[in-house]
Design a protein around this motif. Structure first.
Motif, PDB file in Angstrom:
ATOM      1  N   UNK A  85      -6.558 -79.532  82.518  1.00 36.94           N
ATOM      2  CA  UNK A  85      -6.280 -78.104  82.390  1.00 36.94           C
ATOM      3  C   UNK A  85      -5.829 -77.773  80.961  1.00 36.94           C
ATOM      4  N   UNK A  86      -6.204 -76.594  80.489  1.00 40.45           N
ATOM      5  CA  UNK A  86      -5.752 -76.158  79.165  1.00 40.45           C
ATOM      6  C   UNK A  86      -4.249 -75.939  79.217  1.00 40.45           C
ATOM      7  N   UNK A  87      -3.605 -76.219  78.108  1.00 36.97           N
ATOM      8  CA  UNK A  87      -2.160 -76.067  78.016  1.00 36.97           C
ATOM      9  C   UNK A  87      -1.820 -74.947  77.028  1.00 36.97           C
ATOM     10  N   UNK A  88      -0.667 -74.353  77.235  1.00 35.60           N
ATOM     11  CA  UNK A  88      -0.174 -73.352  76.295  1.00 35.60           C
ATOM     12  C   UNK A  88      -0.040 -73.999  74.927  1.00 35.60           C
ATOM     13  N   UNK A  89      -0.667 -73.408  73.932  1.00 31.50           N
ATOM     14  CA  UNK A  89      -0.600 -73.921  72.571  1.00 31.50           C
ATOM     15  C   UNK A  89      -0.860 -72.759  71.620  1.00 31.50           C
ATOM     16  N   UNK A  90       0.210 -72.070  71.269  1.00 31.32           N
ATOM     17  CA  UNK A  90       0.103 -70.872  70.421  1.00 31.32           C
ATOM     18  C   UNK A  90      -0.526 -71.204  69.076  1.00 31.32           C
ATOM     19  N   UNK A  91      -0.140 -72.307  68.477  1.00 26.44           N
ATOM     20  CA  UNK A  91      -0.684 -72.657  67.160  1.00 26.44           C
ATOM     21  C   UNK A  91      -2.182 -72.948  67.230  1.00 26.44           C
ATOM     22  N   UNK A  92      -2.600 -73.634  68.271  1.00 23.60           N
ATOM     23  CA  UNK A  92      -4.035 -73.896  68.430  1.00 23.60           C
ATOM     24  C   UNK A  92      -4.775 -72.581  68.644  1.00 23.60           C
ATOM     25  N   UNK A  93      -4.199 -71.682  69.433  1.00 23.29           N
ATOM     26  CA  UNK A  93      -4.819 -70.373  69.655  1.00 23.29           C
ATOM     27  C   UNK A  93      -4.957 -69.618  68.334  1.00 23.29           C
ATOM     28  N   UNK A  94      -3.910 -69.624  67.521  1.00 26.84           N
ATOM     29  CA  UNK A  94      -3.972 -68.950  66.216  1.00 26.84           C
ATOM     30  C   UNK A  94      -5.069 -69.554  65.348  1.00 26.84           C
ATOM     31  N   UNK A  95      -5.173 -70.872  65.349  1.00 28.74           N
ATOM     32  CA  UNK A  95      -6.182 -71.564  64.553  1.00 28.74           C
ATOM     33  C   UNK A  95      -7.597 -71.200  65.019  1.00 28.74           C
ATOM     34  N   UNK A  96      -7.802 -71.191  66.326  1.00 30.48           N
ATOM     35  CA  UNK A  96      -9.110 -70.823  66.869  1.00 30.48           C
ATOM     36  C   UNK A  96      -9.455 -69.373  66.557  1.00 30.48           C
ATOM     37  N   UNK A  97      -8.464 -68.487  66.668  1.00 27.77           N
ATOM     38  CA  UNK A  97      -8.698 -67.073  66.348  1.00 27.77           C
ATOM     39  C   UNK A  97      -9.068 -66.908  64.872  1.00 27.77           C
ATOM     40  N   UNK A  98      -8.354 -67.603  64.004  1.00 31.19           N
ATOM     41  CA  UNK A  98      -8.652 -67.523  62.569  1.00 31.19           C
ATOM     42  C   UNK A  98     -10.061 -68.052  62.289  1.00 31.19           C
ATOM     43  N   UNK A  99     -10.431 -69.154  62.939  1.00 32.89           N
ATOM     44  CA  UNK A  99     -11.768 -69.720  62.747  1.00 32.89           C
ATOM     45  C   UNK A  99     -12.853 -68.765  63.239  1.00 32.89           C
ATOM     46  N   UNK A 100     -12.520 -67.934  64.226  1.00 36.42           N
ATOM     47  CA  UNK A 100     -13.467 -66.950  64.754  1.00 36.42           C
ATOM     48  C   UNK A 100     -13.454 -65.653  63.954  1.00 36.42           C
ATOM     49  N   UNK A 101     -12.627 -65.601  62.896  1.00 38.68           N
ATOM     50  CA  UNK A 101     -12.613 -64.426  62.023  1.00 38.68           C
ATOM     51  C   UNK A 101     -11.529 -63.412  62.302  1.00 38.68           C
ATOM     52  N   UNK A 102     -10.613 -63.712  63.215  1.00 35.22           N
ATOM     53  CA  UNK A 102      -9.523 -62.791  63.540  1.00 35.22           C
ATOM     54  C   UNK A 102      -8.344 -63.040  62.603  1.00 35.22           C
ATOM     55  N   UNK A 103      -7.861 -61.982  61.965  1.00 37.59           N
ATOM     56  CA  UNK A 103      -6.656 -62.056  61.135  1.00 37.59           C
ATOM     57  C   UNK A 103      -5.988 -60.687  61.157  1.00 37.59           C
ATOM     58  N   UNK A 104      -4.722 -60.668  60.881  1.00 33.84           N
ATOM     59  CA  UNK A 104      -3.974 -59.401  60.885  1.00 33.84           C
ATOM     60  C   UNK A 104      -4.067 -58.783  59.496  1.00 33.84           C
ATOM     61  N   UNK A 105      -5.160 -58.081  59.243  1.00 34.77           N
ATOM     62  CA  UNK A 105      -5.412 -57.550  57.900  1.00 34.77           C
ATOM     63  C   UNK A 105      -4.557 -56.336  57.555  1.00 34.77           C
ATOM     64  N   UNK A 106      -4.009 -55.661  58.562  1.00 36.86           N
ATOM     65  CA  UNK A 106      -3.195 -54.475  58.294  1.00 36.86           C
ATOM     66  C   UNK A 106      -1.716 -54.683  58.630  1.00 36.86           C
TER      67      UNK A 106
END
Length: 177
Positions: A85-106
């Motif tokens: 099962x997937x585990x809670x991992x905020x840092x991994x989620x942030x890394x995956x989001x960044x790799x997918x092009x998501x960033x807080x530009x504003x």
């Protein structure tokens, strides 16, 4: 649930009662609309899975539940025992989001990206059924964890018939069942 859990751990409960709780197949899950432009990149979907705190859900909402890695009962012979099962991992989620092009530009606390020439915030509508304590509680836990990664979750109650109609028309972002 709490009284039973407490009782089975007392000396009287341990000495005098067999408090077996047989496993049964019943599960809660989130569905993601993979055709929605926010979720076309699998890394975004993978990131979402790392924002669900299954242990907190089990501890505070469903005390006798067990995490599973798919829709099959863990006692079935055809279950893939290598999947975890997937585990809670905020840092991994942030890394995956960044790799997918998501960033807080504003700098508003929510990640965003350009989709079809428009800046889109990763603000997700999660459809839940009304008056469902479990669905609401799980949704609030998810919302809290997602915020730590810059994902805004908005819980929207829909009665079952309206929810099913939205699912059939694929007019949703995420839903809870």
């Amino acid at each position: 649930d709490d009284q039973f859990k407490e009782f089975k751990n007392t000396e009287i409960g341990k000495a005098n009662f067999d408090t077996y709780t047989p496993p049964y197949l019943g599960y809660a899950y989130y569905g993601i609309n993979t055709q929605n432009p926010k979720f076309t990149d699998k890394r975004t979907r993978q990131a979402i899975t790392h924002l669900v705190d299954v242990n907190e859900i089990i501890n505070s909402v469903k005390p006798f539940a067990e995490p599973i890695a798919g829709p099959f009962h863990p006692t079935r012979p055809y279950i893939n025992k290598d999947l975890e099962p997937r585990k809670l991992d905020i840092e991994k989620a942030k890394s995956l989001l960044a790799a997918a092009g998501w960033k807080d530009s504003n700098d508003n606390g929510t990640v965003d990206q350009m989709i079809d020439g428009e800046r889109v915030e990763l603000e997700v509508e999660l459809l839940i059924t009304p008056n469902n304590k479990v669905s609401t509680s799980i949704g609030l836990i998810f919302k809290n964890e997602a915020k730590k990664a810059g994902v805004q979750i908005n819980l929207t109650e829909k009665d079952n018939s309206a929810l099913v109609a939205q699912l059939r028309s694929r007019d949703y972002e995420m839903f809870s069942r």
